[in-house]
Write a protein that holds these residues in place. Structure first.
Motif, PDB file in Angstrom:
ATOM      1  N   UNK A 162       0.823  -1.209   0.000  1.00 28.81           N
ATOM      2  CA  UNK A 162       0.000   0.000   0.000  1.00 28.81           C
ATOM      3  C   UNK A 162       0.858   1.260   0.000  1.00 28.81           C
ATOM      4  N   UNK A 163       1.901   1.258   0.830  1.00 29.83           N
ATOM      5  CA  UNK A 163       2.791   2.426   0.888  1.00 29.83           C
ATOM      6  C   UNK A 163       3.518   2.625  -0.438  1.00 29.83           C
ATOM      7  N   UNK A 164       3.968   1.526  -1.037  1.00 28.21           N
ATOM      8  CA  UNK A 164       4.664   1.617  -2.326  1.00 28.21           C
ATOM      9  C   UNK A 164       3.763   2.164  -3.421  1.00 28.21           C
ATOM     10  N   UNK A 165       2.530   1.661  -3.477  1.00 24.93           N
ATOM     11  CA  UNK A 165       1.584   2.109  -4.505  1.00 24.93           C
ATOM     12  C   UNK A 165       1.212   3.575  -4.305  1.00 24.93           C
ATOM     13  N   UNK A 166       0.972   3.952  -3.056  1.00 29.02           N
ATOM     14  CA  UNK A 166       0.622   5.350  -2.760  1.00 29.02           C
ATOM     15  C   UNK A 166       1.776   6.279  -3.115  1.00 29.02           C
ATOM     16  N   UNK A 167       2.983   5.876  -2.763  1.00 24.72           N
ATOM     17  CA  UNK A 167       4.176   6.673  -3.063  1.00 24.72           C
ATOM     18  C   UNK A 167       4.340   6.857  -4.570  1.00 24.72           C
ATOM     19  N   UNK A 168       4.167   5.760  -5.319  1.00 28.09           N
ATOM     20  CA  UNK A 168       4.303   5.843  -6.773  1.00 28.09           C
ATOM     21  C   UNK A 168       3.271   6.800  -7.368  1.00 28.09           C
ATOM     22  N   UNK A 169       2.005   6.640  -6.969  1.00 29.12           N
ATOM     23  CA  UNK A 169       0.945   7.472  -7.550  1.00 29.12           C
ATOM     24  C   UNK A 169       1.123   8.946  -7.190  1.00 29.12           C
ATOM     25  N   UNK A 170       1.552   9.226  -5.971  1.00 32.81           N
ATOM     26  CA  UNK A 170       1.786  10.629  -5.600  1.00 32.81           C
ATOM     27  C   UNK A 170       2.914  11.226  -6.440  1.00 32.81           C
ATOM     28  N   UNK A 171       3.962  10.432  -6.676  1.00 32.28           N
ATOM     29  CA  UNK A 171       5.052  10.903  -7.539  1.00 32.28           C
ATOM     30  C   UNK A 171       4.538  11.149  -8.957  1.00 32.28           C
ATOM     31  N   UNK A 172       3.758  10.197  -9.460  1.00 31.16           N
ATOM     32  CA  UNK A 172       3.195  10.330 -10.804  1.00 31.16           C
ATOM     33  C   UNK A 172       2.272  11.548 -10.896  1.00 31.16           C
ATOM     34  N   UNK A 173       1.464  11.763  -9.860  1.00 31.78           N
ATOM     35  CA  UNK A 173       0.503  12.864  -9.893  1.00 31.78           C
ATOM     36  C   UNK A 173       1.178  14.232  -9.837  1.00 31.78           C
ATOM     37  N   UNK A 174       2.411  14.301  -9.335  1.00 26.30           N
ATOM     38  CA  UNK A 174       3.145  15.567  -9.377  1.00 26.30           C
ATOM     39  C   UNK A 174       3.435  15.964 -10.827  1.00 26.30           C
ATOM     40  N   UNK A 175       3.854  14.983 -11.625  1.00 23.31           N
ATOM     41  CA  UNK A 175       4.079  15.248 -13.050  1.00 23.31           C
ATOM     42  C   UNK A 175       2.761  15.531 -13.764  1.00 23.31           C
ATOM     43  N   UNK A 176       1.738  14.754 -13.388  1.00 20.73           N
ATOM     44  CA  UNK A 176       0.418  14.935 -13.993  1.00 20.73           C
ATOM     45  C   UNK A 176      -0.115  16.335 -13.705  1.00 20.73           C
ATOM     46  N   UNK A 177       0.105  16.834 -12.485  1.00 24.86           N
ATOM     47  CA  UNK A 177      -0.366  18.166 -12.118  1.00 24.86           C
ATOM     48  C   UNK A 177       0.232  19.244 -12.999  1.00 24.86           C
ATOM     49  N   UNK A 178       1.536  19.128 -13.267  1.00 29.79           N
ATOM     50  CA  UNK A 178       2.198  20.091 -14.154  1.00 29.79           C
ATOM     51  C   UNK A 178       1.594  20.017 -15.555  1.00 29.79           C
ATOM     52  N   UNK A 179       1.394  18.791 -16.047  1.00 26.48           N
ATOM     53  CA  UNK A 179       0.791  18.613 -17.373  1.00 26.48           C
ATOM     54  C   UNK A 179      -0.610  19.227 -17.427  1.00 26.48           C
ATOM     55  N   UNK A 180      -1.408  18.982 -16.383  1.00 25.80           N
ATOM     56  CA  UNK A 180      -2.778  19.499 -16.351  1.00 25.80           C
ATOM     57  C   UNK A 180      -2.795  21.020 -16.487  1.00 25.80           C
ATOM     58  N   UNK A 181      -1.913  21.686 -15.766  1.00 26.61           N
ATOM     59  CA  UNK A 181      -1.871  23.154 -15.806  1.00 26.61           C
ATOM     60  C   UNK A 181      -1.455  23.648 -17.195  1.00 26.61           C
TER      61      UNK A 181
END
Length: 727
Positions: free
Chosen positions: A80-99
């Motif tokens: 669970x910690x590994x999956x959450x960590x990965x998705x949060x890292x991915x969502x940081x890049x996604x956030x930049x793309x979204x903007x």
């Protein structure tokens, strides 16, 4: 040419949100039932059987119950910690793309009328005035962000419930296949209903909020809504590709070093890549698939709404008829709810052999019930006769014709599901033939697997082709859009059986890592083998619906861009066809190479740990967890995607067929560690990026290209052909 509908506008305004809320409440109830399986050791009763009528397997074999449960909880937390960590890292890049992409949408669409705030003449009814293009740019940007956020949240929630349920499925396997199956399936249902209901509710609320500003300008209203689909698919691409690269790099690393080089079992706790492999199942197959199917649902709805807005529904402002796509999806939630009860309450899975038929019955029951549901919706929510926009003209359509359009998509989905099952399940001859080819090594296994994948394309393509022909003949591009929606109308059930697979896979891994009885591993392996097939069926649905959605979006684009004909003999158009057909190959090359690069690093790291950590192979030392290793499009894309997905699924189940050793034929190829088994592992390793990265990502690529063309249609209509104008 319209007549009144039986269902009133008020009835529609009540029905759609009520069905969505029911879906959310049902998913929460399923989550509550799963949560009743405790990840703490229970105190034994006086009879020493922990309150169960039958002893747990661990008790029979003298294994300490508290230790087993504690290990399962620790492993679950790590995943669970590994999956959450990965998705949060991915969502940081996604956030930049979204903007950045949101700014591009605003600039491109706002520039159509020079950022003017003045009302403009409507495109399809020049006697009326429509809202300024600048406001369409603003609302398209807002709907893009809403679609992106809903997609991200859907994927994240799916991952959380999957990581919540995996260890609980393992623990329930101690009591039998039935208990474990119900926990895994209910967990999948939580994701399925949450995603379907949230997607529907957010879209419905967005339409009603936008309507406050747009008023009678439905052309502008539903043009701006298309951003919702674009947001959904954009995030799905990140989830599918990013998650797919991660999960397959870990899987390949775990298999090549662990199974082939070190000859240790799958999910052995001594293998450093095992936790990362299990993390990958959740971020790729759960979060990625959730975002993918959400994108398909959002885009098919948006395509249908755009075409309807310039047809008689939009011209006469018939709200109930206009909301027909959303009403179909609403009824789909209720149908899927009833269908789910057949697997969890009405009929109990008692033996391993009943697992796959039970999952297959979910498809059949939901399709039959949905056919009845569509008939009712088409009767009460549509006029008996109406007109649909068809390349500059209005085509007269009857309500029964639209009913057939939705049904042909629904039943084509079932056909694709069954064909996928036939080519990927180890219960049938295609996968058994692939397994048998392992006798002579990995090369023949690869040859047979590729041939199977290519052959598996034939029937799905004909099913899609028939759907397109029938739906277009009856209701032009609107018919194609609702056919895609028909295929996705049972999305909650489709996602439930799809998410069930990775949850069962994780459960097996946890059983192995916790040192549980081999009999428990046999049960979880049986659940996982059925899960591989259901995952392939889910990918089949995603790819088939993507083909219909892309064509529907293309139809909405040519309508919005005022293109009346597409002449393939024109050099510019033919060049476009060639470039479009090339893109899926380019995209596949990039994704597979990315998996290869990431897997290479993973293999090197796993080898390093085996060679440098004393006592690792003996089990006296712990490995270092690797949870942070991050590493004509329509025509060619659909066929490559189906072939890649089915080839990978077949190789995976051929390996499991040999490992299970149920039949005499399978026993002759085994046991684990034999030369045929090693050849099967190599085939499975090659198939991993095909079935879980390149194949599933391609359907998002073709949808994304189509929905981008629709969202930016006003810009292309004004400034199109820039490349050719330069030369």
């Amino acid at each position: 040419m319209t007549s009144a509908t039986i269902l009133s506008d008020l009835g529609t305004e009540i029905l759609i949100p009520i069905c969505a809320v029911i879906g959310i409440l049902f998913s929460l109830f399923q989550w509550y039932l799963v949560s009743q399986v405790k990840l703490v050791a229970e105190k034994p009763d006086a009879d020493g059987k922990n309150g169960f009528t039958e002893s747990l397997i661990e008790e029979e074999e003298g294994v300490n119950d508290h230790t087993v449960v504690q290990k399962c909880a620790e492993i679950q937390n790590a995943i669970s910690e590994g999956a959450t960590s990965f998705l949060f890292t991915e969502y940081q890049y996604v956030g930049v793309f979204m903007v950045i992409f949101a700014v591009l949408i605003f600039v491109f669409l706002g520039s159509v009328e020079g950022f003017s705030t003045s009302s403009k003449t409507c495109t399809y009814d020049t006697t009326k005035m429509c809202k300024p293009a600048l406001m369409t740019a603003v609302f398209s940007t807002v709907s893009f962000l809403l679609g992106a956020i809903t997609s991200v949240v859907s994927g994240f929630l799916g991952m959380k419930i999957a990581t919540y349920a995996n260890a609980r499925t393992t623990l329930e396997a101690r009591k039998g296949v039935s208990k474990a199956f119900i926990v895994a399936f209910r967990s999948g249902a939580v994701m399925g209903f949450l995603l379907a209901a949230n997607g529907l509710l957010v879209l419905y609320i967005t339409i009603n909020l936008f309507k406050i500003y747009y008023g009678d300008d439905w052309e502008g209203l539903f043009e701006s809504i298309t951003g919702y689909g674009l947001g959904g698919s954009s995030m799905a691409l990140f989830g599918r590709v990013g998650g797919g690269i991660y999960t397959k790099a870990a899987d390949v690393g775990a298999d090549l070093v662990g199974k082939v080089e070190r000859n240790i079992p799958e999910d052995d706790p001594r293998n450093p890549a095992v936790i990362a492999d299990n993390v990958g199942d959740n971020v790729g197959d759960i979060a990625g698939m959730g975002s993918d199917l959400f994108g398909s649902y959002a885009e098919s709805s948006c395509a249908a709404l755009v075409v309807a807005s310039i047809s008689s529904f939009g011209n006469t402002h018939d709200f109930t008829s206009m909301m027909y796509p959303l009403t179909v999806s609403s009824v789909g939630i209720i149908v899927c709810l009833i269908t789910t009860l057949f697997a969890t309450d009405f009929f109990e899975v008692k033996t391993v052999k009943q697992i796959e038929p039970s999952l297959k019955n979910q498809l059949i029951i939901s399709t039959v019930l949905m056919t009845i549901g569509i008939a009712i919706v088409s009767w009460i929510a549509l006029p008996s006769s109406f007109t649909i926009f068809n390349f500059g003209t209005q085509k007269v359509v009857k309500n029964w014709q639209l009913f057939l359009c939705v049904c042909v998509g629904l039943w084509a989905g079932l056909v694709i599901g069954f064909v996928t099952e036939y080519y990927t399940s180890n219960a049938y001859s295609p996968v058994q033939d692939v397994a048998d080819s392992c006798r002579t090594g990995a090369a023949t296994n690869v040859i047979f697997g590729l041939a199977l994948g290519y052959k598996s394309v034939i029937i799905p393509i004909f099913a899609i082709a028939i759907s397109i022909f029938v739906s277009f003949t009856f209701a032009a591009m609107y018919g194609v859009a609702v056919a895609a929606l028909g295929m996705l109308s049972t999305i909650a059930t489709g996602l439930a059986i799809d998410a069930y697979g990775p949850i069962s896979d994780n459960a097996g891994g946890i059983a192995e890592m916790a040192g549980m009885s081999h009999r428990i591993r046999e049960r979880t392996d049986a659940l996982d083998a059925a899960g591989n097939t259901t995952a392939a069926i889910g990918k089949g649905f995603a790819i088939g619906s993507a083909a219909l959605v892309s064509l529907a979006l293309f139809g909405a684009f040519v309508s919005r861009a005022e293109i009346t004909t597409v002449d393939v003999l024109t050099p510019k158009v033919f060049i476009g066809l060639l470039v479009g057909a090339m893109l899926p190959y380019w995209f596949s090359a990039m994704t597979m190479k990315s998996v290869g690069k990431a897997a290479l690093k993973m293999v090197e790291e796993v080898r390093r740990q085996f060679n440098t950590i004393p006592g690792l192979m003996e089990g006296t030392a712990k490995p270092e967890t690797l949870s942070g290793v991050l590493a004509g499009s329509l025509v060619s894309g659909v066929q490559i995607a189906i072939s890649a997905s089915n080839t990978g699924g077949a190789w995976d189940n051929a390996k499991k067929y040999i490992e299970a050793g149920v039949s005499e034929h399978a026993k002759s190829l085994g046991p684990k560690g034999s030369d045929p088994h090693k050849a099967a592992v190599i085939g499975d390793t090659i198939g991993d990026p095909l079935k879980d990265t390149s194949g599933p990502s391609l359907n998002i690529l073709i949808k994304l290209m189509a929905v981008e063309s629709l969202v930016f249609a006003p810009f292309f209509a004004t400034h199109g052909g820039l490349l050719f104008k330069l030369f």
